[in-house]
Design a protein around this motif. Structure first.
Motif, PDB file in Angstrom:
ATOM      1  N   VAL A  57      26.246   1.874 -32.711  1.00 44.57           N
ATOM      2  CA  VAL A  57      27.027   0.880 -33.425  1.00 44.57           C
ATOM      3  C   VAL A  57      28.412   1.396 -33.794  1.00 44.57           C
ATOM      4  CG1 VAL A  57      26.171   1.493 -35.725  1.00 44.57           C
ATOM      5  CG2 VAL A  57      26.877  -0.863 -35.257  1.00 44.57           C
ATOM      6  N   SER A  58      28.570   2.709 -33.914  1.00 41.73           N
ATOM      7  CA  SER A  58      29.856   3.283 -34.288  1.00 41.73           C
ATOM      8  C   SER A  58      29.940   4.727 -33.805  1.00 41.73           C
ATOM      9  CB  SER A  58      30.050   3.248 -35.807  1.00 41.73           C
ATOM     10  OG  SER A  58      29.141   4.131 -36.441  1.00 41.73           O
ATOM     11  N   ALA A  59      31.170   5.257 -33.784  1.00 42.21           N
ATOM     12  CA  ALA A  59      31.359   6.663 -33.423  1.00 42.21           C
ATOM     13  C   ALA A  59      30.695   7.580 -34.431  1.00 42.21           C
ATOM     14  CB  ALA A  59      32.856   6.969 -33.318  1.00 42.21           C
ATOM     15  N   ASP A  60      30.720   7.202 -35.703  1.00 42.85           N
ATOM     16  CA  ASP A  60      30.078   8.020 -36.739  1.00 42.85           C
ATOM     17  C   ASP A  60      28.575   8.111 -36.513  1.00 42.85           C
ATOM     18  OD1 ASP A  60      32.449   8.565 -37.996  1.00 42.85           O
ATOM     19  OD2 ASP A  60      32.233   7.002 -39.519  1.00 42.85           O
ATOM     20  N   ALA A  61      27.937   6.969 -36.204  1.00 39.57           N
ATOM     21  CA  ALA A  61      26.496   6.972 -35.952  1.00 39.57           C
ATOM     22  C   ALA A  61      26.158   7.815 -34.734  1.00 39.57           C
ATOM     23  CB  ALA A  61      26.002   5.541 -35.756  1.00 39.57           C
ATOM     24  N   MET A  62      26.987   7.744 -33.703  1.00 40.09           N
ATOM     25  CA  MET A  62      26.752   8.534 -32.493  1.00 40.09           C
ATOM     26  C   MET A  62      26.872  10.029 -32.801  1.00 40.09           C
ATOM     27  SD  MET A  62      28.519   8.111 -28.728  1.00 40.09           S
ATOM     28  CE  MET A  62      30.194   8.415 -29.319  1.00 40.09           C
ATOM     29  N   ARG A  63      27.903  10.410 -33.547  1.00 39.10           N
ATOM     30  CA  ARG A  63      28.081  11.828 -33.891  1.00 39.10           C
ATOM     31  C   ARG A  63      26.934  12.332 -34.756  1.00 39.10           C
ATOM     32  NH1 ARG A  63      33.624  10.450 -34.272  1.00 39.10           N
ATOM     33  NH2 ARG A  63      33.329   9.919 -36.454  1.00 39.10           N
ATOM     34  N   GLU A  64      26.523  11.544 -35.733  1.00 38.26           N
ATOM     35  CA  GLU A  64      25.458  11.972 -36.635  1.00 38.26           C
ATOM     36  C   GLU A  64      24.144  12.143 -35.890  1.00 38.26           C
ATOM     37  OE1 GLU A  64      23.661  13.173 -40.145  1.00 38.26           O
ATOM     38  OE2 GLU A  64      25.797  12.925 -39.653  1.00 38.26           O
ATOM     39  N   SER A  65      23.887  11.296 -34.912  1.00 40.98           N
ATOM     40  CA  SER A  65      22.626  11.370 -34.170  1.00 40.98           C
ATOM     41  C   SER A  65      22.536  12.617 -33.317  1.00 40.98           C
ATOM     42  CB  SER A  65      22.471  10.132 -33.274  1.00 40.98           C
ATOM     43  OG  SER A  65      23.355  10.203 -32.157  1.00 40.98           O
ATOM     44  N   ASP A  66      23.690  13.154 -32.919  1.00 43.57           N
ATOM     45  CA  ASP A  66      23.676  14.227 -31.934  1.00 43.57           C
ATOM     46  C   ASP A  66      22.936  15.458 -32.419  1.00 43.57           C
ATOM     47  OD1 ASP A  66      24.623  14.922 -29.240  1.00 43.57           O
ATOM     48  OD2 ASP A  66      25.665  16.532 -30.275  1.00 43.57           O
ATOM     49  N   LYS A  67      23.020  15.749 -33.703  1.00 46.28           N
ATOM     50  CA  LYS A  67      22.333  16.929 -34.227  1.00 46.28           C
ATOM     51  C   LYS A  67      20.818  16.802 -34.124  1.00 46.28           C
ATOM     52  CE  LYS A  67      24.241  16.124 -38.216  1.00 46.28           C
ATOM     53  NZ  LYS A  67      24.686  16.182 -39.650  1.00 46.28           N
ATOM     54  N   HIS A  68      20.322  15.560 -34.025  1.00 49.42           N
ATOM     55  CA  HIS A  68      18.880  15.330 -33.956  1.00 49.42           C
ATOM     56  C   HIS A  68      18.367  15.181 -32.529  1.00 49.42           C
ATOM     57  CE1 HIS A  68      19.885  13.449 -38.044  1.00 49.42           C
ATOM     58  NE2 HIS A  68      19.349  14.636 -38.274  1.00 49.42           N
ATOM     59  N   VAL A  69      19.224  14.750 -31.614  1.00 46.08           N
ATOM     60  CA  VAL A  69      18.756  14.449 -30.253  1.00 46.08           C
ATOM     61  C   VAL A  69      19.265  15.428 -29.210  1.00 46.08           C
ATOM     62  CG1 VAL A  69      18.640  11.994 -30.856  1.00 46.08           C
ATOM     63  CG2 VAL A  69      20.662  12.872 -29.673  1.00 46.08           C
ATOM     64  N   ARG A  70      20.122  16.351 -29.595  1.00 48.84           N
ATOM     65  CA  ARG A  70      20.712  17.281 -28.632  1.00 48.84           C
ATOM     66  C   ARG A  70      19.646  18.056 -27.864  1.00 48.84           C
ATOM     67  NH1 ARG A  70      23.503  20.507 -32.008  1.00 48.84           N
ATOM     68  NH2 ARG A  70      25.156  18.957 -32.122  1.00 48.84           N
ATOM     69  N   SER A  71      18.590  18.447 -28.550  1.00 49.93           N
ATOM     70  CA  SER A  71      17.554  19.261 -27.905  1.00 49.93           C
ATOM     71  C   SER A  71      16.843  18.508 -26.788  1.00 49.93           C
ATOM     72  CB  SER A  71      16.528  19.732 -28.939  1.00 49.93           C
ATOM     73  OG  SER A  71      15.845  18.633 -29.515  1.00 49.93           O
ATOM     74  N   THR A  72      16.812  17.168 -26.845  1.00 49.27           N
ATOM     75  CA  THR A  72      16.131  16.410 -25.789  1.00 49.27           C
ATOM     76  C   THR A  72      16.860  16.555 -24.453  1.00 49.27           C
ATOM     77  OG1 THR A  72      17.331  14.343 -26.263  1.00 49.27           O
ATOM     78  CG2 THR A  72      15.274  14.731 -27.471  1.00 49.27           C
ATOM     79  N   ARG A  73      18.177  16.669 -24.491  1.00 50.06           N
ATOM     80  CA  ARG A  73      18.939  16.850 -23.253  1.00 50.06           C
ATOM     81  C   ARG A  73      18.588  18.179 -22.592  1.00 50.06           C
ATOM     82  NH1 ARG A  73      23.213  14.782 -26.712  1.00 50.06           N
ATOM     83  NH2 ARG A  73      24.160  16.854 -26.946  1.00 50.06           N
ATOM     84  N   GLU A  74      18.512  19.218 -23.414  1.00 53.06           N
ATOM     85  CA  GLU A  74      18.198  20.542 -22.883  1.00 53.06           C
ATOM     86  C   GLU A  74      16.783  20.586 -22.319  1.00 53.06           C
ATOM     87  OE1 GLU A  74      18.849  22.774 -26.388  1.00 53.06           O
ATOM     88  OE2 GLU A  74      21.030  22.514 -26.364  1.00 53.06           O
ATOM     89  N   THR A  75      15.851  19.920 -23.008  1.00 54.79           N
ATOM     90  CA  THR A  75      14.473  19.894 -22.529  1.00 54.79           C
ATOM     91  C   THR A  75      14.368  19.165 -21.199  1.00 54.79           C
ATOM     92  OG1 THR A  75      13.608  19.968 -24.790  1.00 54.79           O
ATOM     93  CG2 THR A  75      12.121  19.175 -23.067  1.00 54.79           C
ATOM     94  N   ALA A  76      15.055  18.023 -21.077  1.00 52.35           N
ATOM     95  CA  ALA A  76      15.015  17.256 -19.830  1.00 52.35           C
ATOM     96  C   ALA A  76      15.564  18.082 -18.669  1.00 52.35           C
ATOM     97  CB  ALA A  76      15.806  15.963 -19.986  1.00 52.35           C
ATOM     98  N   ALA A  77      16.671  18.776 -18.906  1.00 53.46           N
ATOM     99  CA  ALA A  77      17.256  19.601 -17.844  1.00 53.46           C
ATOM    100  C   ALA A  77      16.331  20.751 -17.467  1.00 53.46           C
ATOM    101  CB  ALA A  77      18.614  20.134 -18.295  1.00 53.46           C
ATOM    102  N   ASP A  78      15.719  21.375 -18.463  1.00 49.34           N
ATOM    103  CA  ASP A  78      14.805  22.489 -18.189  1.00 49.34           C
ATOM    104  C   ASP A  78      13.621  22.028 -17.348  1.00 49.34           C
ATOM    105  OD1 ASP A  78      16.377  24.239 -19.570  1.00 49.34           O
ATOM    106  OD2 ASP A  78      15.183  24.203 -21.403  1.00 49.34           O
ATOM    107  N   ARG A  79      13.087  20.859 -17.641  1.00 49.14           N
ATOM    108  CA  ARG A  79      11.913  20.377 -16.914  1.00 49.14           C
ATOM    109  C   ARG A  79      12.224  20.055 -15.460  1.00 49.14           C
ATOM    110  NH1 ARG A  79       7.828  16.983 -20.840  1.00 49.14           N
ATOM    111  NH2 ARG A  79       7.859  18.489 -22.570  1.00 49.14           N
ATOM    112  N   ALA A  80      13.498  19.809 -15.179  1.00 51.38           N
ATOM    113  CA  ALA A  80      13.888  19.471 -13.813  1.00 51.38           C
ATOM    114  C   ALA A  80      14.611  20.608 -13.118  1.00 51.38           C
ATOM    115  CB  ALA A  80      14.773  18.240 -13.830  1.00 51.38           C
ATOM    116  N   SER A  81      14.619  21.780 -13.750  1.00 52.25           N
ATOM    117  CA  SER A  81      15.361  22.920 -13.200  1.00 52.25           C
ATOM    118  C   SER A  81      16.796  22.515 -12.876  1.00 52.25           C
ATOM    119  CB  SER A  81      14.679  23.457 -11.937  1.00 52.25           C
ATOM    120  OG  SER A  81      13.403  23.974 -12.236  1.00 52.25           O
ATOM    121  N   GLY A  82      17.431  21.857 -13.849  1.00 54.56           N
ATOM    122  CA  GLY A  82      18.751  21.301 -13.586  1.00 54.56           C
ATOM    123  C   GLY A  82      19.792  21.651 -14.621  1.00 54.56           C
ATOM    124  N   THR A  83      20.896  20.918 -14.577  1.00 51.07           N
ATOM    125  CA  THR A  83      22.003  21.076 -15.499  1.00 51.07           C
ATOM    126  C   THR A  83      22.188  19.784 -16.278  1.00 51.07           C
ATOM    127  OG1 THR A  83      23.679  20.267 -13.953  1.00 51.07           O
ATOM    128  CG2 THR A  83      23.137  22.619 -13.855  1.00 51.07           C
TER     129      THR A  83
END
Length: 206
Positions: A57-83
């Motif tokens: 809904v806003s840039a602030d909401a997107m920035r605030e969410s990142d601290k909680h969801v950042r790890s999901t990106r790393e997990t997805a990449a690890d599971r696919a042996s990717g970047t």
């Protein structure tokens, strides 16, 4: 509306592992964050590429969410042996004439514009590309996003299925030429994907 775009490049043989994780664990976490307006996931299985979009809904909401969801990106990449890499954009234009359903085809066009002329670029896109697209068989919708600082833009067109996507290529080529001329865009890339899901809610663009 704001968009976070996550690009996962993977071993094609292991892409499905990342896809399953995004569809279940990551999706539940991201869509539970305050200010989230839905997600989408598209893949090119042959190349081993997945693109995850989360809408906010806003840039602030997107920035605030990142601290909680950042790890999901790393997990997805690890599971696919990717970047994994991330970009953020402002959603400048949304068109929806039919559901964005699983199995749809997606064409992505990346282009650069003069950052000081983005409002003119968006107007030219809506005046030039959108009317033509809405008259094309199989067209379901379009999304146009931009970065104010860099002038980088991404347009996505969503089609009913892979056949409609393929059949629209000649029309899409003509639209690109006219839109690039009208909006003074430098086209930098062209990609095609299969849409696995889209839950983004029809909130008006900013």
């Amino acid at each position: 509306m704001q968009l976070r775009a996550t690009l996962i490049t993977a071993d094609p043989a292991r892409l499905e592992e990342a896809v399953r994780f995004v569809e279940t664990d990551a999706r539940k976490l991201v869509e539970g964050e305050p200010g989230n307006l839905g997600m989408s996931l598209k893949v090119n299985s042959t190349l081993g590429v997945a693109v995850v979009h989360s809408f906010w809904v806003s840039a602030d909401a997107m920035r605030e969410s990142d601290k909680h969801v950042r790890s999901t990106r790393e997990t997805a990449a690890d599971r696919a042996s990717g970047t994994v890499s991330v970009e953020t954009y402002r959603v400048a234009s949304v068109v929806r004439v039919a559901p964005w359903a699983s199995g749809g085809g997606v064409r992505v066009t990346r282009a650069d514009a003069d950052p000081s002329q983005l409002d003119t670029v968006v107007a030219a896109y809506e005046d030039t590309a959108v009317p033509w697209l809405t008259e094309t068989a199989g067209f379901c919708g379009a999304l146009f996003v931009a970065q104010q600082r860099t002038g980088r833009t991404v347009s996505e067109t969503i089609w009913s299925d892979a056949a409609a996507l393929a059949e629209s290529r000649s029309v899409a080529a003509a639209i690109r030429v006219d839109t690039a001329a009208a909006a003074d865009l430098a086209v930098r890339g062209l990609e095609e994907y299969s849409l696995l899901f889209s839950t983004v809610r029809p909130v008006p663009a900013e």
